[in-house]
Design an enzyme around this catalytic site. Structure first.
Site, mmCIF file in Angstrom:
data_model
loop_
_atom_site.group_PDB
_atom_site.id
_atom_site.type_symbol
_atom_site.label_atom_id
_atom_site.label_comp_id
_atom_site.label_asym_id
_atom_site.label_seq_id
_atom_site.Cartn_x
_atom_site.Cartn_y
_atom_site.Cartn_z
ATOM 1 N N CYS A 181 13.960 0.005 11.718
ATOM 2 C CA CYS A 181 13.427 0.743 12.863
ATOM 3 C C CYS A 181 12.009 1.183 12.482
ATOM 4 C CB CYS A 181 14.339 1.932 13.152
ATOM 5 S SG CYS A 181 13.992 2.750 14.690
ATOM 6 N N CYS B 201 0.808 -1.234 0.000
ATOM 7 C CA CYS B 201 0.000 0.000 0.000
ATOM 8 C C CYS B 201 0.838 1.279 0.000
ATOM 9 C CB CYS B 201 -0.973 -0.001 1.175
ATOM 10 S SG CYS B 201 -0.186 0.152 2.795
#
Length: 127
Positions: free
Chosen positions: A116, A96
């Site tokens: 991260c 997406c």
């Protein structure tokens, strides 16, 4: 209804800020940074499988950190020049195109990578 309006209706305001506007949540004050259950971390926007708990580790950064994605086709990376003189590599959901976080080359072996990732960008499915 346009795509961004659909995202606003589907996501919480915090998720929208992070996933669609490339925001960041506070370190150490997020849902999954100290999460230890076994399972799959998924994109909070589209439910794409992103990271396996087996590759999660404590990086000390205050955000969930992984040394590898489930597969190379699940996440995309691109150069992030949004902060002058601080080159970073953005991590996106390959399905997406939502912002997940950043990847750095200071992680553990075998990859040497540290994905991260913002907790608000993730959902978790327990094994």
């Amino acid at each position: 209804m346009d795509q961004e309006q659909e995202w606003r209706e589907k996501l919480t305001p915090e998720q929208y800020r992070i996933l669609r506007e490339k925001g960041t949540e506070r370190p150490f004050a997020n849902k999954y940074y100290d999460h230890k259950e076994e399972g799959i971390y998924k994109c909070a926007a589209c439910n794409n499988d992103l990271f396996n708990s087996e590759t999660k580790y404590d990086s000390g950064s205050g955000w969930p950190s992984f040394w590898q994605s489930i597969s190379k086709d699940k996440v995309a990376v691109k150069k992030d020049s949004s902060i002058p003189n601080i080159p970073r590599v953005e991590v996106l959901c390959n399905e997406c195109k939502s912002h997940l976080g950043h990847v750095f080359e200071d992680g553990p072996q075998p990859t040497g990578l540290r994905y991260c990732i913002n907790s608000a960008a993730l959902d978790f499915e327990k094994n």
